[in-house]
Design a protein around this motif. Sequence first.
Motif, PDB file in Angstrom:
ATOM      1  N   ASP A 148     -36.100  11.605   5.078  1.00  0.00           N
ATOM      2  CA  ASP A 148     -34.706  11.982   4.842  1.00  0.00           C
ATOM      3  C   ASP A 148     -34.326  13.170   5.739  1.00  0.00           C
ATOM      4  O   ASP A 148     -34.949  14.231   5.653  1.00  0.00           O
ATOM      5  N   PRO A 149     -33.310  13.034   6.594  1.00  0.00           N
ATOM      6  CA  PRO A 149     -32.927  14.134   7.487  1.00  0.00           C
ATOM      7  C   PRO A 149     -32.354  15.336   6.752  1.00  0.00           C
ATOM      8  O   PRO A 149     -32.192  16.407   7.342  1.00  0.00           O
ATOM      9  N   ARG A 150     -32.067  15.176   5.469  1.00  0.00           N
ATOM     10  CA  ARG A 150     -31.558  16.292   4.668  1.00  0.00           C
ATOM     11  C   ARG A 150     -32.694  17.160   4.117  1.00  0.00           C
ATOM     12  O   ARG A 150     -32.441  18.120   3.392  1.00  0.00           O
ATOM     13  N   VAL A 151     -33.915  16.812   4.485  1.00  0.00           N
ATOM     14  CA  VAL A 151     -35.095  17.555   4.025  1.00  0.00           C
ATOM     15  C   VAL A 151     -35.733  18.240   5.220  1.00  0.00           C
ATOM     16  O   VAL A 151     -35.939  17.630   6.271  1.00  0.00           O
ATOM     17  N   SER A 152     -36.039  19.521   5.077  1.00  0.00           N
ATOM     18  CA  SER A 152     -36.577  20.318   6.175  1.00  0.00           C
ATOM     19  C   SER A 152     -38.032  20.715   5.941  1.00  0.00           C
ATOM     20  O   SER A 152     -38.444  21.002   4.817  1.00  0.00           O
ATOM     21  N   ALA A 153     -38.792  20.748   7.040  1.00  0.00           N
ATOM     22  CA  ALA A 153     -40.169  21.243   7.012  1.00  0.00           C
ATOM     23  C   ALA A 153     -40.261  22.672   7.536  1.00  0.00           C
ATOM     24  O   ALA A 153     -41.361  23.229   7.608  1.00  0.00           O
ATOM     25  N   ASP A 154     -39.128  23.263   7.901  1.00  0.00           N
ATOM     26  CA  ASP A 154     -39.112  24.595   8.502  1.00  0.00           C
ATOM     27  C   ASP A 154     -39.419  25.643   7.435  1.00  0.00           C
ATOM     28  O   ASP A 154     -38.634  25.869   6.512  1.00  0.00           O
ATOM     29  N   SER A 155     -40.566  26.295   7.579  1.00  0.00           N
ATOM     30  CA  SER A 155     -41.009  27.253   6.564  1.00  0.00           C
ATOM     31  C   SER A 155     -40.192  28.538   6.553  1.00  0.00           C
ATOM     32  O   SER A 155     -40.368  29.374   5.668  1.00  0.00           O
ATOM     33  N   HIS A 211     -51.067   4.044   1.813  1.00  0.00           N
ATOM     34  CA  HIS A 211     -51.313   5.392   1.292  1.00  0.00           C
ATOM     35  C   HIS A 211     -50.564   6.448   2.112  1.00  0.00           C
ATOM     36  O   HIS A 211     -50.166   6.212   3.250  1.00  0.00           O
ATOM     37  N   VAL A 212     -50.421   7.622   1.498  1.00  0.00           N
ATOM     38  CA  VAL A 212     -49.714   8.722   2.151  1.00  0.00           C
ATOM     39  C   VAL A 212     -50.645   9.926   2.350  1.00  0.00           C
ATOM     40  O   VAL A 212     -50.198  11.080   2.355  1.00  0.00           O
ATOM     41  N   ALA A 213     -51.933   9.655   2.527  1.00  0.00           N
ATOM     42  CA  ALA A 213     -52.892  10.740   2.739  1.00  0.00           C
ATOM     43  C   ALA A 213     -52.588  11.530   4.008  1.00  0.00           C
ATOM     44  O   ALA A 213     -52.901  12.720   4.100  1.00  0.00           O
ATOM     45  N   PHE A 214     -51.994  10.861   5.002  1.00  0.00           N
ATOM     46  CA  PHE A 214     -51.618  11.535   6.241  1.00  0.00           C
ATOM     47  C   PHE A 214     -50.147  11.947   6.243  1.00  0.00           C
ATOM     48  O   PHE A 214     -49.603  12.323   7.283  1.00  0.00           O
ATOM     49  N   GLY A 215     -49.497  11.884   5.081  1.00  0.00           N
ATOM     50  CA  GLY A 215     -48.068  12.118   5.049  1.00  0.00           C
ATOM     51  C   GLY A 215     -47.331  10.911   5.602  1.00  0.00           C
ATOM     52  O   GLY A 215     -47.901   9.834   5.800  1.00  0.00           O
ATOM     53  N   SER A 216     -46.051  11.078   5.869  1.00  0.00           N
ATOM     54  CA  SER A 216     -45.264   9.993   6.451  1.00  0.00           C
ATOM     55  C   SER A 216     -44.024  10.600   7.103  1.00  0.00           C
ATOM     56  O   SER A 216     -43.774  11.799   7.011  1.00  0.00           O
ATOM     57  N   GLY A 217     -43.271   9.752   7.784  1.00  0.00           N
ATOM     58  CA  GLY A 217     -42.104  10.247   8.499  1.00  0.00           C
ATOM     59  C   GLY A 217     -42.500  10.922   9.798  1.00  0.00           C
ATOM     60  O   GLY A 217     -43.628  10.798  10.276  1.00  0.00           O
ATOM     61  N   VAL A 218     -41.576  11.699  10.370  1.00  0.00           N
ATOM     62  CA  VAL A 218     -41.827  12.303  11.684  1.00  0.00           C
ATOM     63  C   VAL A 218     -42.940  13.336  11.647  1.00  0.00           C
ATOM     64  O   VAL A 218     -43.527  13.663  12.682  1.00  0.00           O
ATOM     65  N   HIS A 219     -43.273  13.846  10.464  1.00  0.00           N
ATOM     66  CA  HIS A 219     -44.313  14.853  10.349  1.00  0.00           C
ATOM     67  C   HIS A 219     -45.659  14.263   9.916  1.00  0.00           C
ATOM     68  O   HIS A 219     -46.553  15.003   9.500  1.00  0.00           O
ATOM     69  N   VAL A 251     -45.735  21.878  13.085  1.00  0.00           N
ATOM     70  CA  VAL A 251     -45.852  21.367  11.721  1.00  0.00           C
ATOM     71  C   VAL A 251     -44.766  21.957  10.830  1.00  0.00           C
ATOM     72  O   VAL A 251     -44.258  21.295   9.924  1.00  0.00           O
ATOM     73  N   HIS A 252     -44.388  23.193  11.100  1.00  0.00           N
ATOM     74  CA  HIS A 252     -43.392  23.869  10.287  1.00  0.00           C
ATOM     75  C   HIS A 252     -42.055  24.008  11.007  1.00  0.00           C
ATOM     76  O   HIS A 252     -41.329  24.983  10.813  1.00  0.00           O
ATOM     77  N   LEU A 253     -41.734  23.040  11.842  1.00  0.00           N
ATOM     78  CA  LEU A 253     -40.449  22.999  12.531  1.00  0.00           C
ATOM     79  C   LEU A 253     -39.779  21.654  12.288  1.00  0.00           C
ATOM     80  O   LEU A 253     -40.420  20.673  11.911  1.00  0.00           O
ATOM     81  N   ASP A 254     -38.480  21.597  12.525  1.00  0.00           N
ATOM     82  CA  ASP A 254     -37.725  20.350  12.426  1.00  0.00           C
ATOM     83  C   ASP A 254     -37.381  19.854  13.827  1.00  0.00           C
ATOM     84  O   ASP A 254     -37.443  20.596  14.809  1.00  0.00           O
ATOM     85  N   ASP A 255     -37.008  18.586  13.900  1.00  0.00           N
ATOM     86  CA  ASP A 255     -36.501  18.038  15.161  1.00  0.00           C
ATOM     87  C   ASP A 255     -35.178  18.729  15.505  1.00  0.00           C
ATOM     88  O   ASP A 255     -34.453  19.157  14.604  1.00  0.00           O
ATOM     89  N   PRO A 256     -34.875  18.891  16.785  1.00  0.00           N
ATOM     90  CA  PRO A 256     -35.574  18.339  17.945  1.00  0.00           C
ATOM     91  C   PRO A 256     -36.748  19.179  18.456  1.00  0.00           C
ATOM     92  O   PRO A 256     -37.545  18.704  19.242  1.00  0.00           O
ATOM     93  N   GLU A 257     -36.866  20.436  18.008  1.00  0.00           N
ATOM     94  CA  GLU A 257     -37.939  21.288  18.518  1.00  0.00           C
ATOM     95  C   GLU A 257     -39.308  20.759  18.106  1.00  0.00           C
ATOM     96  O   GLU A 257     -40.263  20.794  18.889  1.00  0.00           O
ATOM     97  N   HIS A 258     -39.411  20.268  16.883  1.00  0.00           N
ATOM     98  CA  HIS A 258     -40.663  19.668  16.427  1.00  0.00           C
ATOM     99  C   HIS A 258     -41.089  18.535  17.346  1.00  0.00           C
ATOM    100  O   HIS A 258     -42.233  18.476  17.805  1.00  0.00           O
ATOM    101  N   ALA A 259     -40.146  17.633  17.647  1.00  0.00           N
ATOM    102  CA  ALA A 259     -40.468  16.479  18.483  1.00  0.00           C
ATOM    103  C   ALA A 259     -40.823  16.905  19.902  1.00  0.00           C
ATOM    104  O   ALA A 259     -41.738  16.345  20.528  1.00  0.00           O
TER     105      ALA A 259
END
Length: 405
Positions: free
Chosen positions: A66-73, A344-352, A93-101
């Motif tokens: 969901d693009p409305r969810v951020s990983a930016d700590s 399974h989601v052991a590795f997470g999912s989505g762009v991260h 890991v703690h950034l959002d796109d486009p910088e994360h990508a």
Amino acid sequence: MLNTAGTTAADIPEFPMPRPARCPFDPPQELRSLQEEGALARVRLWDGSTPWVVTRHTEQKALSTDPRVSADSDTPGYPRTADGGEGAKFSFVHLDDPEHARLRRMVSGAFTIKRVEAMRPAVQKMVNGFINDMLAGPKPVDLVEALALPVPSLVICELLGVPYADHEFFQINSKSLISRKTTSEERGAAHVRLAEYLDSLVGEKLAHPGDDLLSALAGRVAAGELPRTDAVLMGILLLLGGHETTANMIALGTLALLRHPGQLALLRETDDPKVIASAVEELLRYLTIAHNGRCRVALEDIEIGGRTIRAGEGLILANDVGNRDDTVFPDPGRLDITRDARRHVAFGSGVHHCLGQPLARMELQVVYGTLYRRIPTLRLATEFEQIPFKHDGFIYGVHELPVTW
């Protein structure tokens, strides 16, 4: 602080929750109870904040994409499951796109399936060598020190261009970063030591580049595409993630198989790559060593799982209990290496999702597909109740695993 309908913060369960001592492979019972009640619930962290914990597989997958969810700590409301000090942020890991990508693309080429498969013969040779040393040495042996930790440490060293002779230094500091017992100051100091070490290596690669990932990052620095500090942070991330997670999976997976002799026999008696690969996926699902969840924060209001997540509220995607969701994995508390566990989601999912998952899978396939055939009588050299589990870590596993044969 009120949560819902007269519930105070003191009534909200603390997170992370302890795993049951009698069933150390299972997620906390309280977390499973929350899952039975609904997809989302409030939990209370060490700092008194009360983010949402997401317990069900479907909602975890949805929020991961969901693009409305951020990983930016650095985003207000981002939940911190421990006092992280200055060492809490790890590169993209703690950034959002486009910088994360943008940053992720600089290293992702080294972890493609094609590149990783080209490394399989070398990893097989490493594993055989460490097993040969085990067989030639005294018994019992600590499998963590003899095999589980050396294999991924050597692999990531060769990939990054880090001297394996320095493995004790980076292993000790890595353990400080992922231990819940480490104070904020100690964690920050460990981060500084690793940063200074990686910065020195980047400097060496700038002067004398080689055919390794740190040299490639140093080349980006020289070209003005990447600040040197970012190259250092990426180096820490890859070095830490490249050995700690796989090492814990090797040891914990072996222990789980020793506790399930029927499953171990199926794996020991086959050389079918598909069966071995299936066993790896099921063990990843069953154990899910990232047992403190993946932290996120909502940027906008989100309606999901019968709840309303408000902008600025924290989210913890509890992947360990998500992988025990019986709507996705029938009889999820049973270890069954013949099941299709690929969702399974052991590795997470989505762009991260975990960048190094192809490498981890390959290493686990080589170890699980070799160790039990080479040492068919492998068994614990102590009582199961004496095994020291890593209840104090962000990455789950065992501190040591005494085995004999």
